[in-house]
Write an enzyme that holds these catalytic residues in place. Structure first.
Site: not given
Ligand SMILES: Cc1cc2nc3c(=O)[nH]c(=O)nc-3n(C[C@H](O)[C@H](O)[C@H](O)COP(=O)(O)O)c2cc1C
Length: 365
Positions: A176, A179, A181, A319
């Site tokens: 990941h 977004h 992070y 999504g």
């Protein structure tokens, strides 16, 4: 009849996919105490098709990786064991299942951290409180900047999480890197204010991400590794002054590791002539990347078919539509009406409501 582009087969490395419709990673906050729960068996198997690719919700790599209630982890034996029956159920129906491995970095607060310590990040700059659509305000604690010599430990946490994912039966992992992070907190120049070899130039800012890729590839093999990137996003005070250059540098660098796929999130949609339009700004990155390219963000049936037909993407991840339509590939095949998603239950903790109770086509007819 001409074939529906989204429903044509695709060979992704050693995986024979029967169609191009991917379940996007979706945090559902129903893994009590960070342990995946039996109700996820039904949730994921509802969304499984033979030869379909599913990406599991963001899954923490360590006890410092959490920043939301009830998100799953994959750093303990108990968590690995709890994932096994979920992965098994997806495999029994013929699905290909990747685990999205995640560290939130500074998108966290003291109460999510071991011993109430400060969340870790590339920086000690705190995120401004964020207001949710329902008016509630989320506050974040001031983060602690990782020292240079602590970074290999975090890279190692990703490596171990990847090993655990394979142990749990997953077909591979998606790192990941999107977004806002931890990985983006290093990559993007709004958040990274470091002066060591992990800050400053594009090359330095991407070093952490690429060290994780390298470690995970060494551990489980490049043919099981994907990454998600969102160079154009600006979530959680994380944006870049030159997203094109960032995305391009990353895909060129990823080619050196021969990873299986790159999953990219489109910039926010804009309104053009009264219609929501996907900006389609990923093309230079798609062209430069040697592996499978997955696009996501705002796609519907028509737009997905268009980008597959044009070769803009190999696969399209859905999504919210897949969240609300467990049989999305079937509905796209039949061009059937879709269930509306209920935003109010995206992140609630009920094991059924808004989770496994969205109707299938037969039962909604
Ligand atoms: C409820 C919800 C949870 C999400 N959780 C994650 C996540 O865990 N990891 C991630 O990379 N993106 C996550 N996203 C972003 C989605 O994967 C996807 O990129 C986004 O919803 C845009 O695609 P869509 O227009 O098809 O919904 C989430 C989105 C929603 C709505």
């Amino acid at each position: 009849m001409a074939p529906i582009p989204l429903l044509t087969p695709y060979k992704m490395g050693k995986f024979d996919l029967s169609h191009r419709i991917v379940l996007a990673p979706l945090t559902r906050t129903r893994s009590y105490g960070n342990v995946p729960q039996p109700h996820a068996i039904l949730y994921y198997s509802q969304r499984t098709t033979k030869g379909g690719l599913l990406i599991a919700e963001a899954t923490g790599v360590s006890d410092t990786a959490q920043g939301y209630p009830n998100t799953p982890g994959i750093w303990t034996k108990e968590q690995v064991e709890a994932w096994k029956p979920i992965v098994d159920a997806v495999h029994k129906k013929g699905g290909v299942f990747f685990c999205q491995i995640w560290h939130v970095g500074r998108v966290s607060a003291y109460h999510y951290q071991p011993n109430g310590q400060a969340p870790i990040s590339s920086t000690d700059k705190q995120i401004a409180p964020q207001t949710h659509p329902d008016g509630t305000v989320e506050a974040y604690s001031p983060p602690r900047r990782l020292t240079t010599d602590e970074i290999p430990q975090i890279v190692n946490d990703f490596r171990l999480a990847a090993r655990n994912a394979i142990e749990a039966g997953f077909d591979g992992v998606e790192i990941h890197g999107a977004h806002g992070y931890l990985i983006e907190q290093f990559m993007k120049d709004s958040a990274n204010d470091r002066t060591d070899e992990y800050g400053g130039s594009l090359e330095n800012r991407c070093r952490f991400a690429l060290e994780i890729v390298e470690a995970v590839v060494k551990e489980i093999g490049a043919d099981r590794v994907g990454i998600r990137l969102s160079p154009f996003a600006d979530y959680m005070d994380c944006w870049d002054s030159n997203p094109e250059a960032l995305g391009f540098y990353m895909v060129k660098s990823l080619n050196k590791y021969n990873i299986l796929y790159c999953h990219m999130v489109e910039p926010r949609m804009s309104i053009v002539e009264g219609r929501r339009q996907i900006p389609h700004r990923l093309l230079p990155m798609r062209k430069a990347f040697n592996g499978t390219f997955i696009a996501a963000g705002g796609y519907d049936r028509e737009e997905g078919n268009k980008v597959i037909a044009e070769g803009y993407a190999d696969l399209v991840a859905y999504g919210r539509l897949f969240l609300a339509n467990p049989d999305l590939p079937k509905r796209f095949e039949l061009n059937a009406p879709l269930n509306q998603y209920d935003r109010a239950t995206f992140y609630t903790s009920d094991p059924v409501v808004g989770y496994t109770d969205y109707p299938f086509l037969e039962s909604s007819a």
